[in-house]
Structures are given as structure tokens and as C-alpha cells.
Enzyme design. Structure first.
Site, PDB file in Angstrom:
ATOM      1  CG  PHE A 156      -0.003  -0.116   2.734  1.00 54.79           C
ATOM      2  CD1 PHE A 156       0.673   1.749   3.054  1.00 54.79           C
ATOM      3  CD2 PHE A 156       0.813  -0.728   3.414  1.00 54.79           C
ATOM      4  CE1 PHE A 156       0.240   2.320   4.231  1.00 54.79           C
ATOM      5  CE2 PHE A 156       0.658  -0.256   4.515  1.00 54.79           C
ATOM      6  CZ  PHE A 156       2.167   1.033   4.490  1.00 54.79           C
ATOM      7  CE  LYS A 180      -3.268  -8.082  -4.115  1.00 51.21           C
ATOM      8  NZ  LYS A 180      -3.977  -7.554  -2.696  1.00 51.21           N
ATOM      9  CD  GLU A 183      -5.566  -6.127   0.100  1.00 56.06           C
ATOM     10  OE1 GLU A 183      -4.647  -5.885  -0.788  1.00 56.06           O
ATOM     11  OE2 GLU A 183      -5.655  -7.318   1.750  1.00 56.06           O
ATOM     12  CB  SER A 233       5.078  -7.498   5.463  1.00 59.39           C
ATOM     13  OG  SER A 233       3.779  -8.543   5.561  1.00 59.39           O
ATOM     14  CB  CYS A 288      10.900  -0.744   2.820  1.00 58.80           C
ATOM     15  SG  CYS A 288      11.213   0.053   1.700  1.00 58.80           S
TER      16      CYS A 288
HETATM   17  P1  NAD Z   1       1.707  -6.460   3.414  1.00 56.24           P
HETATM   18  O1  NAD Z   1       2.401  -7.671   2.863  1.00 56.24           O
HETATM   19  O2  NAD Z   1       0.101  -6.608   4.036  1.00 56.24           O
HETATM   20  O3  NAD Z   1       0.448  -6.902   1.214  1.00 56.24           O
HETATM   21  C1  NAD Z   1       1.770  -6.672   0.314  1.00 56.24           C
HETATM   22  C2  NAD Z   1       0.363  -7.269  -0.195  1.00 56.24           C
HETATM   23  O4  NAD Z   1      -0.072  -8.806  -0.388  1.00 56.24           O
HETATM   24  C3  NAD Z   1      -1.045  -7.121  -1.054  1.00 56.24           C
HETATM   25  O5  NAD Z   1      -0.845  -6.358  -1.977  1.00 56.24           O
HETATM   26  C4  NAD Z   1      -1.927  -7.844  -0.330  1.00 56.24           C
HETATM   27  O6  NAD Z   1      -2.977  -7.793  -1.089  1.00 56.24           O
HETATM   28  C5  NAD Z   1      -1.116  -9.212  -0.391  1.00 56.24           C
HETATM   29  N1  NAD Z   1      -1.629 -10.512   0.709  1.00 56.24           N
HETATM   30  C6  NAD Z   1      -1.788  -9.477   2.417  1.00 56.24           C
HETATM   31  N2  NAD Z   1      -1.699 -10.349   2.769  1.00 56.24           N
HETATM   32  C7  NAD Z   1      -1.761 -12.282   2.048  1.00 56.24           C
HETATM   33  C8  NAD Z   1      -1.294 -13.481   2.547  1.00 56.24           C
HETATM   34  N3  NAD Z   1      -1.856 -13.835   3.305  1.00 56.24           N
HETATM   35  N4  NAD Z   1      -0.977 -14.064   1.503  1.00 56.24           N
HETATM   36  C9  NAD Z   1      -1.308 -13.579   0.230  1.00 56.24           C
HETATM   37  N5  NAD Z   1      -0.698 -11.933   0.294  1.00 56.24           N
HETATM   38  C10 NAD Z   1      -1.125 -11.665   0.964  1.00 56.24           C
HETATM   39  O7  NAD Z   1       1.735  -5.549   3.038  1.00 56.24           O
HETATM   40  P2  NAD Z   1       1.075  -3.833   2.286  1.00 56.24           P
HETATM   41  O8  NAD Z   1       1.044  -3.389   4.433  1.00 56.24           O
HETATM   42  O9  NAD Z   1       0.929  -3.241   1.773  1.00 56.24           O
HETATM   43  O10 NAD Z   1       3.183  -3.122   2.743  1.00 56.24           O
HETATM   44  C11 NAD Z   1       4.008  -2.424   3.671  1.00 56.24           C
HETATM   45  C12 NAD Z   1       4.823  -3.572   3.811  1.00 56.24           C
HETATM   46  O11 NAD Z   1       5.224  -3.709   2.942  1.00 56.24           O
HETATM   47  C13 NAD Z   1       5.585  -2.793   4.938  1.00 56.24           C
HETATM   48  O12 NAD Z   1       6.041  -4.548   6.375  1.00 56.24           O
HETATM   49  C14 NAD Z   1       6.934  -2.323   4.100  1.00 56.24           C
HETATM   50  O13 NAD Z   1       8.431  -2.406   4.731  1.00 56.24           O
HETATM   51  C15 NAD Z   1       7.398  -3.533   2.670  1.00 56.24           C
HETATM   52  N6  NAD Z   1       7.155  -2.421   1.679  1.00 56.24           N
HETATM   53  C16 NAD Z   1       8.616  -3.065   1.869  1.00 56.24           C
HETATM   54  C17 NAD Z   1       9.620  -2.809   0.438  1.00 56.24           C
HETATM   55  C18 NAD Z   1      10.863  -2.871  -0.236  1.00 56.24           C
HETATM   56  O14 NAD Z   1      11.685  -2.728  -0.912  1.00 56.24           O
HETATM   57  N7  NAD Z   1      11.823  -3.879   0.567  1.00 56.24           N
HETATM   58  C19 NAD Z   1       9.067  -1.994  -0.031  1.00 56.24           C
HETATM   59  C20 NAD Z   1       7.634  -0.960   0.171  1.00 56.24           C
HETATM   60  C21 NAD Z   1       6.957  -1.943   0.717  1.00 56.24           C
END
Ligand code: NAD
Length: 454
Positions: A156, A180, A183, A233, A288
Site C-alpha cells: 500500500f 495485483k 486492496e 511485509s 521500507c
Molecule cells: P502486506 O504484506 O500486508 O501486503 C502486500 C501485498 O500482499 C498486498 O497486495 C496484499 O493484498 C497481499 N497480501 C496480504 N496478506 C497476504 C497473505 N496472507 N497471503 C497472500 N497475499 C497477501 O504489506 P503492506 O502492509 O501492504 O505494505 C507494507 C509492507 O511492505 C512493510 O512491511 C514494508 O516494509 C514493506 N515494503 C517493502 C519494500 C521493499 O522494497 N523491501 C518496499 C515497500 C514496502
């Protein structure tokens, strides 16, 4: 386009399959603006069948797209980049609306997306096939081929930029894609699809499937998808990596972070204080690459005092955006309370922040917590909010040991005026990206982006 028009336009987000927006009776999920808590749209919670439709369209489109020349594909991205520039204000406002960042931060995101397109169109200049005479009269050659249908799963926190980390490169190289978005922020990619179509992208080359976990699982399982790029994450990155690779797909899964900034007593006062505070509070700490722990070595009280002064000039709703949701606000404030209970000192407290006129929004003010110890949850877990924990260390060795002790390893930085001490941190920090006198050590193209450890 003003925000009100944007709201009306986006009242219902649809999947984008084979060049058309469609919605097929999937259950709907409300999309909220974190700026003021209002419902701004709904998205379909898609299923395996929707992913399947997107893959069929992408596979069909691959036949022609993969045989066009890179030069032809680049023409589309030249036009698309110009459209991003032309629609800068509208795209920026869309990010503000769905993500809650400030206007300036949102604009920077679109500018970065333009830069990513510029890099993608330079690909023909930087990749080449190799030919060698391996024995008399026998030549071997390496050719780079597109994989086929690839997928990109986004978080997000950068609704516009992260989709541009993957889409322009993958498409420029002749792949077709299923995207994808998160959401929580589905609106920016709708405009991305519309503008790409306007720039001449053929139908089916980019497809968007909205939803949650079920869509991601379908992407990992679908036999028609060759590779998966995930950003989010760590917990979900692990699930995606294991599931996608167990289905023999290529997978790059970027996870969460807990970035340590090591501040030495000789660091430049103003520059260090403003960099550390900007790193922890920019995008409300939802980057991040944001600073999360400052390891203050020896006598750094003067720098901490200056940071407190800087942080107090940051006002939610003015020069600090919202966090993404009520749950995020609750989680972040919970970490601050836990640190307080564990004996840390709250120097600047962002709990309970509200913005007049936007009482329904989710705001956390900048927060500085001193005398944190490595075993506290604020020191070890990803908070993803405008919070910095200060751990005191007696010398550089201890500071590096603290940084190395983190399970994460996206970024690290050191603030010092000594080249020798900076080099020690560069060599010994356990992080994929290491900065010297910079709070957010993001590399730019052609240097790659990626963390270590979790
Ligand atoms: P998230 O992991 O909750 O969601 C990321 C994606 O995964 C979304 O599209 C979501 O719909 C999907 N998702 C969520 N739960 C899932 C599950 N159980 N199984 C399969 N798919 C699932 O992450 P977020 O809250 O949207 O974003 C923040 C996180 O992203 C933070 O931890 C941040 O550090 C990380 N991030 C990392 C980088 C990087 O380059 N390392 C860059 C940006 C953000």
C-alpha cells in the site's frame, strides 16, 4: 481534476482484463481515504477464476508483444512517460486521496515513476546478447528471452511507484503481466492502465486483478504465470516466496525493514538532525527505507536535542500525512505505549494526534523514544510509522553489533565526518543498502534495490 471529481470517477474499481475494465459480481470491499476516513471506492475481491482470465489474456497478448522490437515497445513508454508528466497533478492527488501522503511526497512518487520509465526505455542500450567462438568454427551465443506472463504484487505504501518498479522493465523486455495492487490503494493503477492504453499498449499486455490474499495465492499457483515479483511485509513475502517457488516459478520477494542509523559524536549537527527526523517521519514513516532505530554513539545528546526541536516543527495534516488505516494508527500507538511501559523515555509523543476538519483521518505525530534497549519491541519489530527509537551505544563496535543483531537488513546509514569510520560501517553493516550521511539511502537506476536477511 480536483479531489471531488477524482472521488466520483473512482466510485467503483474494476479489474482490467484484455484492455477492458470489468466487474463480474465478485464481493466488494470498501476503500477508505486515510486522510479523513471517508469511503472513496470499492474493489472486487477477485478469485482464481479472475486471475485465470487475466492469464489467458496475457498469454494471448504475449504472442505478438514478445515479437515486437524493443524499439517499438520503447515508443509506447516514451509516450506513457509524457502522459505521466501531463497528468502529474491528477495522479498526485490520487495518491494523496488513497494513501494519505502529503502532496509533495505524492508528487515525488509520480516523478520517480517517470524515472523508472526512463530507465526501462534505456534497456536496449544496456543489455546485449553475447557471442563467442568457443572452439574453431563453433560459436556459442547467449540470448535474452522474455519469460511469458509475469505477475507483480504490490504493497500500500507507494501506490504509484512500486507498480512502476516492475511493470515498465517487464513489459519492455517483452513479457506480459498480471498486476495485483494493494486492496488499500487500488486507484493509482487504474489510471496507470488507462494512460498506458492511451500511449498505445496493446490489449492484454497489462492486466489488473484486484483483491486480497486469494488473488495472490492464485498468482502463486497458476501454471500460466512464469515469475512473481512481490513487495510487502516479511510475513507475506515468505508465504509468497515459498508458494511461488514450490510451483517452480521464479520469485523475487522483498519484505519489511527495521533500518538502523548509526550517529557518531562528530556528525554534523544540523544536517544529521534534519536527515534523521526526515527519514523517520517522511511518508509518515511508511517507507521500507525509513529510519526506525538511531544508534547514538557516546556523546550525542546535542544531536538528540536538535532532533527534538526538528520533530516539534512537524505538524500532522500540515507537513505530515496520515498513516494508512485505523489499524495502523492503533498498532503504532501500541508500540509507543509498550516502550513507555518498558522504561523508555518518550521525548516527542505523537499519540492521539488529530487534524481539525479531518477528525475521521488516521494521524500519528512524529515520535522520538530515547533510552530504548535492543530487547524492546520498538527496537526489534517493524513499526511502519513516524517513530524513531534511540539506543545508546558506548562505541562504534557496540553500535555495529546492535545493527547486525537485527533480523532485518534493508538499509543502514552512518552519520560522521570521518571517512575511516564511515568505511567501517559500510563494510560491516548487515544491510543491502548502506548510506553515509544520508537518512534514506535509496540507490537509483541502474543500481539495484534490495535488502538482506528478513
Ligand atoms: P502486506 O504484506 O500486508 O501486503 C502486500 C501485498 O500482499 C498486498 O497486495 C496484499 O493484498 C497481499 N497480501 C496480504 N496478506 C497476504 C497473505 N496472507 N497471503 C497472500 N497475499 C497477501 O504489506 P503492506 O502492509 O501492504 O505494505 C507494507 C509492507 O511492505 C512493510 O512491511 C514494508 O516494509 C514493506 N515494503 C517493502 C519494500 C521493499 O522494497 N523491501 C518496499 C515497500 C514496502
Amino acid at each position: 481534476m480536483n479531489t471531488m471529481e477524482t472521488k466520483e470517477k473512482q466510485s467503483e474499481v474494476k479489474n482490467f482484463i484484455n484492455g477492458k475494465f470489468e466487474r463480474n459480481g465478485q464481493t466488494a470491499l470498501n476503500v477508505e481515504s486515510p486522510v479523513d476516513g471517508t469511503i472513496i471506492s470499492t474493489i472486487p475481491m477477485s478469485t482464481y477464476e479472475d486471475v485465470d482470465k487475466a492469464v489467458i489474456a496475457a498469454k494471448e497478448a504475449f504472442k505478438d508483444w514478445s515479437t515486437t522490437t524493443m524499439k517499438e515497445r520503447a515508443q509506447i513508454f516514451f509516450r506513457y512517460r509524457s502522459l505521466l508528466e501531463e497528468h502529474m497533478d491528477e495522479l498526485t492527488k490520487l495518491i494523496v486521496l488513497e494513501n494519505g501522503k502529503s502532496y509533495g511526497e505524492s508528487k515525488a512518487e509520480v516523478e520517480k515513476s517517470m524515472e523508472l520509465c526512463e530507465f526501462a526505455v534505456s534497456i536496449p542500450q544496456i543489455i546485449s546478447n553475447e557471442v563467442q567462438e568457443v572452439s574453431k568454427g563453433v560459436e556459442c551465443r547467449t540470448e535474452r528471452k522474455p519469460l511469458g506472463v509475469v505477475a507483480s504484487v504490490a504493497p500500500f505504501n507507494f501506490p504509484n511507484m512500486v507498480p512502476h518498479w516492475t511493470m515498465p522493465n517487464a513489459l519492455m523486455l517483452g513479457n506480459t503481466m498480471v498486476m495485483k495492487p494493494s486492496e488499500l490503494v487500488p486507484l493509482s493503477v487504474v489510471r496507470m492502465a488507462e494512460l498506458l492504453k492511451e500511449a498505445g499498449l496493446p490489449d492484454g499486455v497489462l492486466n489488473i486483478v484486484n483483491g486480497g490474499k486469494e488473488v495472490v495465492e492464485a498468482i502463486c499457483d497458476h501454471p500460466g504465470i512464469e515469475a512473481v515479483s512481490f513487495v510487502g511485509s516479511t510475513a507475506v513475502a515468505k508465504i509468497v516466496y515459498i508458494r511461488a517457488t514450490s510451483n517452480l516459478k521464479r520469485c523475487v520477494a522483498l519484505g519489511g525493514a527495521k533500518n538502523h542509523l548509526i550517529v557518531l559524536p562528530d556528525a554534523h549537527l544540523e544536517m544529521t538532525a534534519s536527515n534523521v527526523v526526515a527519514s523517520m517521519s517522511g511518508c509518515a514513516g511508511q517507507r521500507c527505507m525509513a529510519a526506525s532505530v538511531m544508534v547514538g554513539v557516546d556523546k550525542v545528546q546535542h544531536i538528540i536535542d536538535k532532533m527534538v526541536e526538528e520533530a516539534k516543527s512537524i505538524v500532522p495534516g500540515e507537513n505530515l500525512g496520515s498513516v494508512i488505516s485505523a489499524a495502523a494508527k492503533e498498532r503504532i500507538e501500541g508500540y509507543i505505549t509498550a516502550a513507555e511501559k518498558a522504561g523508555a523515555t518518550i521525548l516527542v509523543d505523537g499519540r492521539g494526534a488529530t487534524v481539525p476538519g479531518k477528525e475521521g483521518g488516521y494521524y500519528v505525530g512524529p515520535t522520538i523514544i530515547d533510552h530504548v534497549t535492543p530487547n524492546m519491541s520498538v527496537a526489534s519489530e517493524e513499526i511502519f510509522g513516524p517513530v524513531i527509537s534511540i539506543i545508546r551505544a558506548k562505541d562504534l563496535d557496540e553500535a555495529i553489533e546492535i545493527e547486525n543483531g537485527s533480523n532485518y537488513g534493508n538499509a543502514a546509514a552512518v552519520f560522521t565526518q570521518s571517512g575511516g569510520l564511515a568505511k567501517q560501517v559500510m563494510d560491516r553493516a548487515s544491510a543491502g543498502m548502506v548510506g553515509v550521511n544520508i537518512g534514506v539511502p535509496v540507490p537509483r537506476e541502474p543500481f539495484s534495490f534490495g535488502g538482506w536477511n528478513e
